[in-house]
Design an enzyme around this catalytic site. Structure first.
Site, PDB file in Angstrom:
ATOM      1  CE  LYS A  36      -4.441   0.123   2.341  1.00 27.79           C
ATOM      2  NZ  LYS A  36      -5.065   0.250   3.657  1.00 27.79           N
ATOM      3  CG  LEU A 153     -14.303  12.259   6.367  1.00 28.27           C
ATOM      4  CD1 LEU A 153     -12.869  11.859   6.057  1.00 28.27           C
ATOM      5  CD2 LEU A 153     -14.571  13.687   5.921  1.00 28.27           C
ATOM      6  CE  LYS A 204     -18.537   7.799  12.767  1.00 25.33           C
ATOM      7  NZ  LYS A 204     -17.343   7.442  12.100  1.00 25.33           N
ATOM      8  CG  PHE A 249     -29.498   9.595   5.967  1.00 20.60           C
ATOM      9  CD1 PHE A 249     -28.871  10.759   5.554  1.00 20.60           C
ATOM     10  CD2 PHE A 249     -28.758   8.423   5.976  1.00 20.60           C
ATOM     11  CE1 PHE A 249     -27.547  10.751   5.166  1.00 20.60           C
ATOM     12  CE2 PHE A 249     -27.436   8.405   5.591  1.00 20.60           C
ATOM     13  CZ  PHE A 249     -26.834   9.575   5.186  1.00 20.60           C
ATOM     14  CB  CYS A 260     -19.769   3.724   9.248  1.00 18.31           C
ATOM     15  SG  CYS A 260     -18.094   4.232   8.914  1.00 18.31           S
ATOM     16  NE  ARG A 335     -15.197  -1.982   4.139  1.00 16.71           N
ATOM     17  CZ  ARG A 335     -14.442  -1.072   4.749  1.00 16.71           C
ATOM     18  NH1 ARG A 335     -13.864  -1.361   5.905  1.00 16.71           N
ATOM     19  NH2 ARG A 335     -14.273   0.116   4.214  1.00 16.71           N
TER      20      ARG A 335
HETATM   21  C1  UDX Z   1     -21.571   6.947   7.106  1.00 14.44           C
HETATM   22  C2  UDX Z   1     -21.884   8.337   7.703  1.00 14.44           C
HETATM   23  O1  UDX Z   1     -22.862   9.004   6.911  1.00 14.44           O
HETATM   24  C3  UDX Z   1     -20.610   9.161   7.835  1.00 14.44           C
HETATM   25  O2  UDX Z   1     -20.883  10.394   8.472  1.00 14.44           O
HETATM   26  C4  UDX Z   1     -19.632   8.338   8.683  1.00 14.44           C
HETATM   27  O3  UDX Z   1     -18.499   8.982   8.997  1.00 14.44           O
HETATM   28  C5  UDX Z   1     -19.327   7.040   7.981  1.00 14.44           C
HETATM   29  O4  UDX Z   1     -20.557   6.313   7.861  1.00 14.44           O
HETATM   30  P1  UDX Z   1     -21.137   5.935   4.690  1.00 14.44           P
HETATM   31  O5  UDX Z   1     -21.093   4.601   5.368  1.00 14.44           O
HETATM   32  O6  UDX Z   1     -20.064   6.267   3.723  1.00 14.44           O
HETATM   33  O7  UDX Z   1     -21.141   7.124   5.758  1.00 14.44           O
HETATM   34  O8  UDX Z   1     -22.538   5.984   3.902  1.00 14.44           O
HETATM   35  P2  UDX Z   1     -23.865   6.864   3.895  1.00 14.44           P
HETATM   36  O9  UDX Z   1     -23.889   7.727   2.703  1.00 14.44           O
HETATM   37  O10 UDX Z   1     -24.103   7.500   5.196  1.00 14.44           O
HETATM   38  O11 UDX Z   1     -24.945   5.691   3.629  1.00 14.44           O
HETATM   39  C6  UDX Z   1     -25.037   4.575   4.515  1.00 14.44           C
HETATM   40  C7  UDX Z   1     -26.059   3.579   4.022  1.00 14.44           C
HETATM   41  O12 UDX Z   1     -27.376   4.100   4.143  1.00 14.44           O
HETATM   42  C8  UDX Z   1     -25.926   3.176   2.557  1.00 14.44           C
HETATM   43  O13 UDX Z   1     -26.105   1.779   2.465  1.00 14.44           O
HETATM   44  C9  UDX Z   1     -27.053   3.900   1.840  1.00 14.44           C
HETATM   45  O14 UDX Z   1     -27.506   3.238   0.684  1.00 14.44           O
HETATM   46  C10 UDX Z   1     -28.117   3.897   2.937  1.00 14.44           C
HETATM   47  N1  UDX Z   1     -29.108   4.958   2.827  1.00 14.44           N
HETATM   48  C11 UDX Z   1     -28.748   6.265   2.943  1.00 14.44           C
HETATM   49  C12 UDX Z   1     -30.469   4.641   2.614  1.00 14.44           C
HETATM   50  O15 UDX Z   1     -30.834   3.466   2.503  1.00 14.44           O
HETATM   51  N2  UDX Z   1     -31.393   5.653   2.555  1.00 14.44           N
HETATM   52  C13 UDX Z   1     -31.044   6.950   2.688  1.00 14.44           C
HETATM   53  O16 UDX Z   1     -31.940   7.815   2.614  1.00 14.44           O
HETATM   54  C14 UDX Z   1     -29.674   7.282   2.876  1.00 14.44           C
END
Ligand code: UDX
Length: 460
Positions: A36, A153, A204, A249, A260, A335
């Protein structure tokens, strides 16, 4: 400032590159994986993240270097730990990688060190790390000051999120750690929110758990809306117009995934359960998890509904085309992707189904996850799946001869596919849109079209 980053995964790499190229600090990122580090030294990012590669090779900002040696970060003003804190089988957080960072620093330090934990870890971790440090002779003459600076993020927009943070949470229990962290984020000083390290850690977990709760809330209405012929998207928009609720969301879908939400929710649930005797406090998180597990399989319920064989009392041995393997668009991360859950469940029901998957960038990760990964859950998965699932190079290949097509990941390029051509290539005409992203009217003239959270339309 001179910043040392430990761990070049999503969090560490994006943070390190942005601290250097956006906030003008001098940054050294270390990782034990030589391959890496070699890639990064050659200006190539091992992960896909929009905007990251160009920042990585930018001449602007502070210096940015990569190394595999702790010795290279021992003179940094701050060391930021960004290594993995995976979920254990009982939901608790595995802190061994964080602990190993602390041990490595303790072994080499010769003066006070300021160590920030950016990895998502439960309340109590810092006390545990202070105890680890106290076992080293150096602790008699020097101190290791710990603080917390969680990241928010999102994968796929991590660079953009770094450039436009909603807030920067600084969790420091001593004035010098706080001062140093405020200096790091001087460009965002209006966004800094200073609290104790424990509050920062809980912010968090609580933020991600709350967002997951919003998603599961809206998803809990899917079956009810289907029964009553109500368009759930209209409901989501209607409730989101209330500023106390907000529109984000609330998009119904096949559950949340990623690295996450599932992990953070499980960890918070475990922590609450083990910190309080009053079990009911925790019920909401358990319900969120259960609803999510069910939502992830929504496409499978639709497949079974359409292809149930009354004679054999199981799913027919059909061919299924799947569009999308990543847990969301703009990432190659698979994941906890719902595609994996659905593939698992389909083979669970009938191991003679044939599945073809196409993702614009996550094909390799998907196949690797199914067949090569050594973590416990995926090992089980590859045993069950056998080799009847393949990844193909185009969406059109995935749908060829398929009895049913499932759109899983909301990649914008799926909007531009030629659906008349898809219809011709398919063997059947059932289309399951697990993101409800396609034009309902147009799709239902071609297919027996199901869109999540929308009344089912028979082919016109
Ligand atoms: C998340 C948090 O948003 C971020 O702040 C944190 O630091 C890391 O975890 P991430 O895992 O990259 O980010 O994805 P995110 O865009 O938040 O979406 C998470 C999941 O929710 C995805 O599977 C997405 O498809 C789902 N989702 C999101 C829905 O099913 N409906 C929604 O309205 C929004």
């Amino acid at each position: 400032m001179k910043i040392g980053i430990i761990g070049t995964g999503y969090v560490g790499l994006v943070s390190g590159v942005c601290f250097s190229k956006v906030l003008n600090h001098d940054v050294i990122c270390i990782d034990y994986l030589e391959s890496k580090i070699d890639m990064l030294k050659n200006g190539k990012s091992p992960i896909f993240e929009p905007g990251l590669n160009s920042l990585l090779t930018s001449e602007k900002g502070g210096t940015l270097s990569f190394s595999t040696h702790y010795a290279d970060i021992m003179d940094c003003d701050l060391i930021i730990i960004c290594v993995g804190a995976p979920q254990q089988e009982n939901g608790s957080t595995d802190l061994r990688y964080i602990e190993s960072c602390v041990r490595n620093i303790a072994e080499q330090m010769t003066h006070d060190m300021y160590v920030v934990i950016k990895s998502t870890v439960p309340v109590g971790t810092i006390d545990r790390m202070r105890h680890v440090f106290s076992q080293y002779p150096i602790s008699e003459t020097c101190n290791m000051y710990f603080s917390s600076n969680p990241e928010f993020l999102k994968e796929g927009s991590a660079v953009e999120d770094f450039l436009n943070p909603s807030r920067v949470v600084i969790g420091a229990d001593d004035p010098e750690s706080k001062r140093r962290l405020l200096e790091v984020y001087d460009a965002y000083k209006d966004k800094c929110y200073c609290v104790s390290s424990s509050a920062a850690q809980l912010i968090k977990y609580a933020a991600n758990s709350f967002l997951a709760t919003k998603i599961s809330f809206i998803n809990s209405l899917i079956s009810y809306c289907e029964e009553r012929n109500i368009n759930l998207q209209e409901v989501a928009t209607g409730i989101g117009l209330d500023p106390r609720i907000g529109p984000n969301f609330l998009q119904p879908g096949p559950g949340y995934g990623g690295s996450c939400f599932p992990k953070d929710l499980a960890s918070l649930s475990y922590e609450i359960e083990h910190a309080t005797e009053d079990r009911p406090d925790n019920c909401i998180l358990e319900a969120v998890k259960e609803i999510n597990n069910k939502s992830k399989l929504w496409p499978v319920y639709k497949v079974v509904e359409n292809f149930y064989d009354e004679n054999t009392c199981t799913l027919k041995p059909i061919t299924i085309g799947i569009l999308g393997a990543a847990f969301k668009a703009f990432t190659d991360d698979v994941r906890c992707s719902s595609t994996i859950d659905c593939v698992y469940e389909l083979f669970n029901i009938n191991k003679n189904v044939k599945i073809k998957v196409f993702d614009p960038i996550a094909n390799n990760n998907f196949i690797h996850y199914l067949y090569d990964n050594t973590d416990i859950s995926s090992k089980k998965l590859s045993e069950r799946v056998g080799y009847n699932v393949t990844c193909v190079d185009t969406a059109y290949e995935a749908v060829t001869d398929a009895d049913v097509v499932i759109l899983m990941t909301p990649w914008p390029e799926f909007l531009a596919l030629n659906y008349s051509k898809i219809k011709c290539l398919m063997n059947g005409n059932t289309f399951i849109d697990a993101r409800a992203m396609l034009d309902e009217q147009a799709m239902s003239t071609l297919f027996n079209y199901y869109a999540i959270g929308k009344p089912h339309r028979e082919k016109n």
